[in-house]
Structure formats: structure tokens, C-alpha cells
Design an enzyme around this catalytic site. Structure first.
Site, PDB file in Angstrom:
ATOM      1  N   LYS A 193      -2.995   6.823   1.885  1.00  0.00           N
ATOM      2  CA  LYS A 193      -2.407   7.361   3.470  1.00  0.00           C
ATOM      3  C   LYS A 193      -2.011   8.566   3.523  1.00  0.00           C
ATOM      4  CE  LYS A 193      -2.496   4.545   7.503  1.00  0.00           C
ATOM      5  NZ  LYS A 193      -3.903   4.641   7.462  1.00  0.00           N
ATOM      6  N   GLU A 247     -16.653   5.911   4.426  1.00  0.00           N
ATOM      7  CA  GLU A 247     -16.157   5.198   5.918  1.00  0.00           C
ATOM      8  C   GLU A 247     -15.378   6.246   6.875  1.00  0.00           C
ATOM      9  OE1 GLU A 247     -11.469   4.743   5.627  1.00  0.00           O
ATOM     10  OE2 GLU A 247     -11.597   6.167   4.186  1.00  0.00           O
ATOM     11  N   ARG A 302       1.275  -1.194   0.285  1.00  0.00           N
ATOM     12  CA  ARG A 302      -0.137   0.211  -0.275  1.00  0.00           C
ATOM     13  C   ARG A 302       0.784   1.347   0.221  1.00  0.00           C
ATOM     14  NH1 ARG A 302      -4.572   0.492   4.498  1.00  0.00           N
ATOM     15  NH2 ARG A 302      -3.022   1.456   5.966  1.00  0.00           N
TER      16      ARG A 302
END
Ligand code: PLP
Ligand code: COI
Length: 339
Positions: free
Chosen positions: A183, A219, A80
Site C-alpha cells: 500500500k 481490483e 501488512r
């Protein structure tokens, strides 16, 4: 060192002995090396400071009954991080450098890994930042990859007790840069205002709707969302949420225990039909949801009728923790045991 009260840790920063760093310079990454310094010497025009050329990860290490340290799904975090590198044009961080630095940081700080049974864990925070100077909007030519660790307790003080979350329609999860699925710090800074507002009203987190139509669940501030009904684990399919490694693991475990799994858009109104719901992530683990209040629309969806976590959430939580701690066999090869 004063004795650590492992069972009463909150989710915060505690100084540990070492952090581990690798620099990208002149076309190569240096071997990850430890330092005791908590500071970074950084150019005032570094791209991470001005243009948010920065990404981070979060993962955890646990101490088993056998005394061995286990790191959960480290490779997934390394991959990721690579997709974050692509998203904001940072030099791609090799998986091997990521893994070597993480293992080294954990081993060097072994005395901070909470004991088995304490409920706490060692949170690992890898960070990749653009270091060299730019004034024009361009990527850096030099990068720093750093891994620090800190022992943590539950992200929400309530632990596994259900908490209420709020829908605040005036706010979007993703930063204006459209970096919703990676992120990066910018996204989290953009969520501080909404998070603060929700906390001030007694909610543990914001539950964001999709930014385009404000119709579907996206989310929560620090975690993915799932709901349960009719023996089915349901979680949003959306291009503007972080691909959570915990959620991916729970979808697998849900299947393993005989649930159906659906990944699809979830309209807000469907909240009225869920028997259980929760926030899921490395920090949040599973944090059950008590109630969802849509503040602007003056609507309230009660999820937990008796104020307790439901049976499916409890089963999934126990199974995930058991694998992480080494109490149950690691049939999916998720755990790296340190020698
Ligand atoms: N969504 C957001 C916005 C997060 O910050 C996190 C935490 O990392 C997650 C989801 C959960 O992801 P993971 O399970 O990989 O920790
Ligand atoms: C995590 O769960 O690792 C997170 O990054 C959530 C939050 C602490 C930002």
C-alpha cells in the site's frame, strides 16, 4: 468545536486534536508521542519525496451501544505495514509500535469517534515515510511513523446503493515499480488519471484488469472486487492486488453463513454470470456494483437488475457492521475494545 453532523459526514479530512508520531533514528524507534501540529518538518531530499519510499494503512474505529470504542483488525494492518516495509526497503515497523500509536491516536481523539447508530466511523491513517536525505536511489536511514485520525462517512456518496464501475483497458492498477501488492502512495498517484476519467463519465471507480493479459479481473481503484453466484463468494486471486483485510474478513463471514468461497482468477466474461458484485475495503466497506462497462470493448455487464443491493451482499454487510459495532459477538477475535 462546532457540533459535527455525524450522519452527513463524507469521506474527507477533518482536523482532530492530536496525531501520534514515532521516529526511527540511530537504530531505534522512539516511543509514540502526541502532537497537535498537522505539519511535518521534512528534508527536501527525503526519500519519500523523490523515490516514493512511503507506505500507508487504513483502518477504522467504531463506538458501540455500550459506549466503548472498538478498533477493527488492527494487527492485520500492522502486519501488512511490515510487508510494505520489506517491499520498499524501509526499516521494519514493530507491531507493538504500530498498535501503541494507533490506540493512542484514537484515545486522544475520543470525542471524534462518531456515535453508535450514526453510520459514521473514525478512519485511522497510519503513515510511514523515509525522512533522511539521499540523492542516489538508496533507502533512507531515518523514518517517521505517524498516525492521524478523522471521522468519516461513506466513501462513495451513494453508500450501500449500487454504483456503476468502468473497465479502462489503457490503464494498469499497479505502479510501474511493480509495487501492486503493497500500500504505497505511488500506486495511488498512478491511478489518479484513470480514476478521474471514470468519475468524469459517471462511474464510481475503475475496475482494473490484470496488467499482463487484460483478461482477468484484478481490483477496483480503492477496493477489492467480489462476485456472487450459485451460493458462492468469488474473489480474484492475483499477485497484483492489495491483500484486503475487509475481503479476508468477508471470505470468513461468507463461509460462516454457509456460502462457498472461491479465490481464483476471474475472466472478465464471467461478469455476465454474477448475481451480485461489490467493491470491498475499509473505506468502501461493501459498495455494491450496479453495472460494469468495458469502455474500449463497448461491452456492458448488468449486475443489479433492480438497482438495489442483493441479498448476499446485504447479509454480509450487516454482519460485518454488526461485528465492528459490537452488536454481534466477535467470534473471530477481530476487535480490540479500548478500556
Ligand atoms: N485495494 C485497494 C487498492 C485499496 O486501496 C484498499 C483499501 O485499503 C483495499 C483494496 C481494501 O483493503 P482493506 O480491506 O484492507 O482496507
Ligand atoms: C482504505 O480503504 O483504507 C483505503 O485506503 C482506500 C482509499 C481511501 C485509498
Amino acid at each position: 468545536m462546532n457540533a459535527i453532523d455525524w450522519s452527513n459526514l463524507s469521506f474527507g479530512y477533518m482536523k482532530t486534536d492530536y496525531n501520534v508520531r514515532s521516529y526511527y533514528k540511530d537504530g531505534k524507534w522512539s516511543a509514540p508521542a502526541e502532537t497537535t501540529s498537522e505539519n511535518i518538518d521534512i528534508h527536501m531530499a527525503a526519500t519519500c519525496l523523490h523515490y516514493g519510499q512511503e507506505a500507508f494503512e487504513g483502518l477504522k474505529a467504531f463506538k458501540g451501544k455500550d459506549g466503548k470504542i472498538r478498533i477493527f483488525r488492527m494487527r492485520e494492518n500492522a502486519l501488512r505495514m511490515i510487508s510494505s516495509c520489506h517491499g520498499i526497503m524501509m526499516e521494519e515497523l514493530p507491531v507493538e509500535v504500530f498498535e501503541e500509536a494507533v490506540v493512542k491516536a484514537v484515545k486522544l481523539n475520543e470525542r471524534f469517534v462518531p456515535p453508535h447508530g450514526s453510520g459514521a466511523s473514525l478512519y485511522i491513517r497510519p503513515l510511514l515515510i523515509g525522512m533522511s536525505a539521499q540523492v542516489g536511489v538508496k533507502p533512507a536511514s531515518e523514518y517517521l511513523f505517524l498516525v492521524f485520525v478523522t471521522p468519516v462517512g461513506p466513501y462513495f456518496k451513494e453508500g450501500f446503493k449500487p454504483t456503476p464501475v468502468a473497465i479502462l483497458r489503457g490503464y494498469d492498477r499497479a505502479a510501474p515499480l511493480g509495487t501492486g501488492t503493497i500500500k504505497v502512495g505511488g500506486n495511488y498517484a498512478a491511478s489518479l488519471t484513470a480514476g478521474n476519467k471514470a468519475h468524469g463519465m459517471g462511474y464510481s471507480a475503475v475496475l482494473y484488469l490484470d496488467a499482463r493479459e487484460k483478461k482477468y479481473l484484478d481490483e477496483c481503484g480503492p477496493a477489492n472486487f467480489f462476485g456472487v453466484k450459485n451460493n458462492t463468494y468469488i474473489t480474484p486471486l492475483s499477485s497484483s492486488i492489495l491483500p484486503s483485510i475487509t475481503n479476508k474478513s468477508l471470505m470468513q463471514l461468507a463461509e460462516d453463513i454457509g456460502l462457498k468461497v472461491e479465490r481464483r482468477p476471474i475472466p472478465e466474461e464471467e461478469l455476465a454470470t454474477f448475481e451480485e458484485a461489490g467493491q470491498v475495503g475499509t473505506a468502501a466497506v461493501i459498495s455494491p456494483i450496479l453495472r460494469v462497462d468495458d469502455i474500449d470493448e463497448n461491452k456492458s455487464y448488468i449486475i443489479s437488475k433492480d438497482g438495489n443491493a442483493g441479498p448476499v451482499s446485504s447479509k454480509l454487510y450487516n454482519k460485518l457492521r454488526a461485528i465492528q459495532l459490537g452488536d454481534e459477538p466477535d467470534t473471530h477475535n477481530w476487535v480490540t475494545i479500548l478500556e
